[in-house]
Design an enzyme around this catalytic site. Structure first.
Site, PDB file in Angstrom:
ATOM      1  N   LYS A 172      35.702  36.347  50.114  1.00 38.37           N
ATOM      2  CA  LYS A 172      35.500  34.961  50.546  1.00 38.37           C
ATOM      3  C   LYS A 172      34.536  34.953  51.732  1.00 38.37           C
ATOM      4  O   LYS A 172      34.564  35.883  52.531  1.00 38.37           O
ATOM      5  CB  LYS A 172      36.827  34.320  50.957  1.00 38.37           C
ATOM      6  CG  LYS A 172      37.920  34.381  49.910  1.00 38.37           C
ATOM      7  CD  LYS A 172      37.717  33.379  48.808  1.00 38.37           C
ATOM      8  CE  LYS A 172      38.773  33.581  47.714  1.00 38.37           C
ATOM      9  NZ  LYS A 172      38.646  32.677  46.587  1.00 38.37           N
ATOM     10  N   LYS A 198      37.149  41.961  44.645  1.00 48.01           N
ATOM     11  CA  LYS A 198      36.725  41.251  43.443  1.00 48.01           C
ATOM     12  C   LYS A 198      35.654  40.221  43.748  1.00 48.01           C
ATOM     13  O   LYS A 198      35.752  39.490  44.727  1.00 48.01           O
ATOM     14  CB  LYS A 198      37.954  40.542  42.856  1.00 48.01           C
ATOM     15  CG  LYS A 198      37.661  39.609  41.719  1.00 48.01           C
ATOM     16  CD  LYS A 198      38.931  38.934  41.248  1.00 48.01           C
ATOM     17  CE  LYS A 198      38.605  37.900  40.194  1.00 48.01           C
ATOM     18  NZ  LYS A 198      37.828  36.771  40.752  1.00 48.01           N
ATOM     19  N   ASP A 200      34.086  36.670  42.811  1.00 50.43           N
ATOM     20  CA  ASP A 200      34.711  35.495  42.232  1.00 50.43           C
ATOM     21  C   ASP A 200      33.962  35.075  40.969  1.00 50.43           C
ATOM     22  O   ASP A 200      32.911  35.612  40.649  1.00 50.43           O
ATOM     23  CB  ASP A 200      34.833  34.359  43.252  1.00 50.43           C
ATOM     24  CG  ASP A 200      36.219  33.697  43.127  1.00 50.43           C
ATOM     25  OD1 ASP A 200      36.804  33.749  42.026  1.00 50.43           O
ATOM     26  OD2 ASP A 200      36.713  33.145  44.119  1.00 50.43           O
ATOM     27  N   GLU A 201      34.555  34.112  40.245  1.00 46.10           N
ATOM     28  CA  GLU A 201      34.025  33.787  38.916  1.00 46.10           C
ATOM     29  C   GLU A 201      32.598  33.267  38.971  1.00 46.10           C
ATOM     30  O   GLU A 201      31.835  33.470  38.028  1.00 46.10           O
ATOM     31  CB  GLU A 201      34.950  32.778  38.210  1.00 46.10           C
ATOM     32  CG  GLU A 201      34.876  31.333  38.682  1.00 46.10           C
ATOM     33  CD  GLU A 201      35.596  31.091  39.999  1.00 46.10           C
ATOM     34  OE1 GLU A 201      36.213  32.035  40.522  1.00 46.10           O
ATOM     35  OE2 GLU A 201      35.535  29.958  40.520  1.00 46.10           O
ATOM     36  N   HIS A 290      38.238  37.165  34.346  1.00 47.26           N
ATOM     37  CA  HIS A 290      38.645  35.993  35.119  1.00 47.26           C
ATOM     38  C   HIS A 290      38.720  34.823  34.140  1.00 47.26           C
ATOM     39  O   HIS A 290      37.789  34.593  33.394  1.00 47.26           O
ATOM     40  CB  HIS A 290      37.614  35.712  36.220  1.00 47.26           C
ATOM     41  CG  HIS A 290      38.010  34.576  37.109  1.00 47.26           C
ATOM     42  ND1 HIS A 290      38.328  34.748  38.423  1.00 47.26           N
ATOM     43  CD2 HIS A 290      38.165  33.263  36.861  1.00 47.26           C
ATOM     44  CE1 HIS A 290      38.661  33.590  38.964  1.00 47.26           C
ATOM     45  NE2 HIS A 290      38.569  32.664  38.026  1.00 47.26           N
ATOM     46  N   LYS A 330      48.956  28.874  44.724  1.00 53.44           N
ATOM     47  CA  LYS A 330      48.428  27.514  44.800  1.00 53.44           C
ATOM     48  C   LYS A 330      48.103  26.920  43.429  1.00 53.44           C
ATOM     49  O   LYS A 330      47.836  25.738  43.315  1.00 53.44           O
ATOM     50  CB  LYS A 330      47.175  27.498  45.683  1.00 53.44           C
ATOM     51  CG  LYS A 330      45.957  28.195  45.059  1.00 53.44           C
ATOM     52  CD  LYS A 330      44.717  28.150  45.937  1.00 53.44           C
ATOM     53  CE  LYS A 330      43.566  28.886  45.255  1.00 53.44           C
ATOM     54  NZ  LYS A 330      42.370  28.991  46.070  1.00 53.44           N
TER      55      LYS A 330
END
Lengths: 480, 139
Positions: A172, A198, A200-201, A290, A330
């Site tokens: 992030k 990882k 992200d998508e 993902h 979440k």
């Protein structure tokens, strides 16, 4: 039972139920594929006729009688709705069981399977909504798929990591970091104690970071972290791109740099997933998927395709990791529904369990097991719940819960690893870790400042919302 | 440095009672338990030296703890790990593994780089201790 009228082939329109797509009492063959649909007919449309229409439109039928049926062994190719039941507590919805002959499907092709079963029928006017809830895949068809290239067992052997969930983090912010800054996050997280980081998508190759830059800096970070810890580390390099040629090029570069894992997004499509699976199998590579985009069709209970079906298709298509829900994080995830999905990914043989939304017994015919990945809004303070709900054969991904640690990324990673090891140790010692979890974490935190800070920061964070995809069948307690 | 392989390397070193509690868990699961040691802890050094055969059908932790004590006595300056093997169909592989003994001073790993074409690097990791002759490692 033959419900067809004598004038079955007179030109014109005829109810689907009378055209041979409704066969009450039909006993499915072991080699039949069975689909379980949730049907919401339009007002005034009979449930049986709606089920027959779904069977017809997902196999041989069109809206009118055609004489060319008679040039074929058409009874064989017709899907047969054979059972219709009202959905518990819903007087407008029905479950319909539909059997399909094995010869309707091309061996080893998820695209062909899905073009048949979900190709046209979801837009069919007499239905207000339609959902594919579950599917029983015959062993004969499963055996035409290679399945996951690595699988849980071999992944653990390759990584030399046993007896505990694997730990990961998504870098992030998702977008905007340069390759150099991005690799810093990877290095800190891995040296601090995570097994994986990882992409992200939506990290592919954007103006702020070319994909080759990302791969080079990430592999520098992975190798530095391996040297710092003496442990195998990995980072899911997302090779998702516009064309297969470009994806192969990126995957080849990841291999050349010594990565143990590459990643793809669900949105690349079933054929591309199967191609990447074959590539991963040829190149000793773990394949991470993902599930980008899935909630557009999996989340609402009335319409779409249940994620448990997507999980089955992906085990057949052959991925090693798949995001499959966290229960406590979440994102959407009813505990019972998630348990059913995790079983589908990890079992040798999945037993039907209506309380988990699983309608069919499903032998897996030796296909490797898929490692479920729990990602999205989880933190160290939930470790006992995560272990309880998800078990030890999964990847727990703490993105914010690692990178947002007040003392830094490595401290965040250490907090997660210490929390996990303490919980596994307590479980193996026979403690009631779900009840004693908070105390186990507090005790571990006494000797680990990063864990103490993590619990201080996030200890009370929960995401308590009503689930949109809970099973329809509630278990009735039995009295002993 | 501290080698972080295995299930419990981020916790304080396990006491004998704690080790026995883990082995008891393995026995209750019907797993065979083995002791292995090495003087080369490279992350891809799969085959550590076996201290006897894996122990099948252990009735209690006692024979295991005796063997572990003997191994530790003989291999004080090595790494010793405990691995549990599950023969169940579909697994047939280790199900648990942790380090039960480590050298007092742990050497680290060197990262060697070779520049290839463009900016590509070839990486090689080497346990510092393996620079020394086998006979003298960790002494």
């Amino acid at each position: 039972m033959n419900t067809m009228p004598d004038d079955r082939y007179r030109a014109g329109v005829m109810p689907y139920a009378q055209m041979g797509y409704w066969e009450p009492g039909y006993e499915p063959k072991d080699t039949d594929l069975i689909a379980l649909f949730r049907i919401t007919p339009q007002d005034g449309v009979d449930a049986v006729e709606a089920a027959a229409a779904v069977a017809g439109e997902s196999s041989t039928a069109t809206w009118t009688v055609v004489w060319t049926d008679r040039l074929t062994a058409c009874e064989n190719y017709r899907a047969k709705a054979y059972r219709v039941e009202q959905v518990p507590n819903r007087d407008d919805q029905y479950f319909a069981w539909i059997a399909y002959d094995l010869d309707l499907f091309e061996p080893g092709s998820i695209s062909n399977l899905t073009a048949s079963i979900i190709g046209n029928v979801f837009g069919f006017k007499p239905l207000r909504a339609l959902r594919l809830e579950d599917m029983r895949i015959p062993v004969a068809y499963l055996k035409t798929f290679a399945g996951p290239p690595t699988g849980i067992v071999v992944e653990r052997e390759r990584l030399d990591k046993y007896g505990r969930p694997l730990l990961g983090a998504t870098v992030k912010p998702k977008l905007g970091l340069s390759g150099r800054n991005y690799g810093r996050v990877v290095y800190e997280a891995l040296r601090g104690g995570l097994d994986f980081t990882k992409d992200d998508e939506n990290i592919n190759s954007q103006p702020f970071m070319h994909w080759r830059d990302r791969f080079l800096y990430c592999m520098e970070a992975v190798n530095r972290a391996e040297a710092a810890t003496g442990e195998v580390k990995g980072t899911y390099l997302n090779v998702t791109a516009a064309t297969m040629e470009e994806m192969y090029e990126r995957a080849e570069f990841a291999k050349e740099l010594g990565s143990v894992v590459v990643m793809i997004d669900l949105v690349i499509g079933y054929t591309a997933i199967q191609s990447m699976s074959a590539w991963a199998r040829r190149n000793d590579m773990i394949l991470h998927l993902h599930r980008a985009g899935h909630s557009t069709y999996t989340r609402q209970r009335d319409h779409g395709v249940s994620f448990r079906v997507i999980a089955k298709w992906m085990r057949m298509a052959g991925v090693d990791h798949i995001h499959a829900g966290t229960v406590v994080g979440k994102l959407e995830g009813d505990p019972a529904t998630i348990a059913g999905i995790y079983d589908i990914l990890r079992d040798e043989y999945t037993n039907a369990d209506l309380s988990h939304g699983v309608f069919f017994d499903q032998p897996w015919a030796g296909l490797n097991k898929v490692m479920p990945v729990a990602s999205g809004g989880i933190h160290a303070g939930q470790m006992h719940q995560l272990l309880h709900y998800l078990g030890e054969d999964c990847v727990l991904q703490f993105g914010g819960g690692t990178i947002g640690h007040p003392d830094g990324i490595a401290a965040g990673a250490t907090a997660n690893r210490v929390a996990l090891e303490a919980m596994i140790k307590a479980r193996n010692e026979g403690r009631d870790y779900l009840v004693e979890g908070p105390e186990i974490l507090r005790t571990a935190a006494q000797r680990c400042a990063p864990l103490a800070r993590a619990l201080e920061t996030w200890g009370d964070v929960t995401f308590d919302y009503t689930s949109t995809d809970a099973p329809d069948f509630v278990p009735v307690p039995t009295t002993a | 440095m501290r080698l972080t392989q295995g299930m419990f390397s981020f916790l304080p070193d396990l006491t004998d009672d704690e080790i026995a509690a883990q082995v008891d868990y393995f026995i209750r699961n019907g797993w065979a338990v083995s002791i292995e040691h090495t003087d080369d802890p490279h992350p891809r050094n799969t085959y550590w030296e076996m201290w006897g055969q894996p122990m099948f059908d252990l009735g209690s932790t006692r024979p295991f703890m005796t063997a572990l004590a003997e191994c530790r006595e003989a291999m004080q300056s090595a790494y010793i790990r405990v691995t549990a093997f599950d023969a169940t169909k579909g697994w047939e592989s280790p199900r648990a593994s942790f380090i039960a003994h480590r050298p007092t001073a742990e050497d680290g790993f060197a990262l060697a780089r070779t520049s290839v074409q463009g900016r590509t690097q070839r990486y090689g990791i080497r346990a510092d201790v393996t620079d020394r002759p086998t006979a003298g490692r960790y002494r």
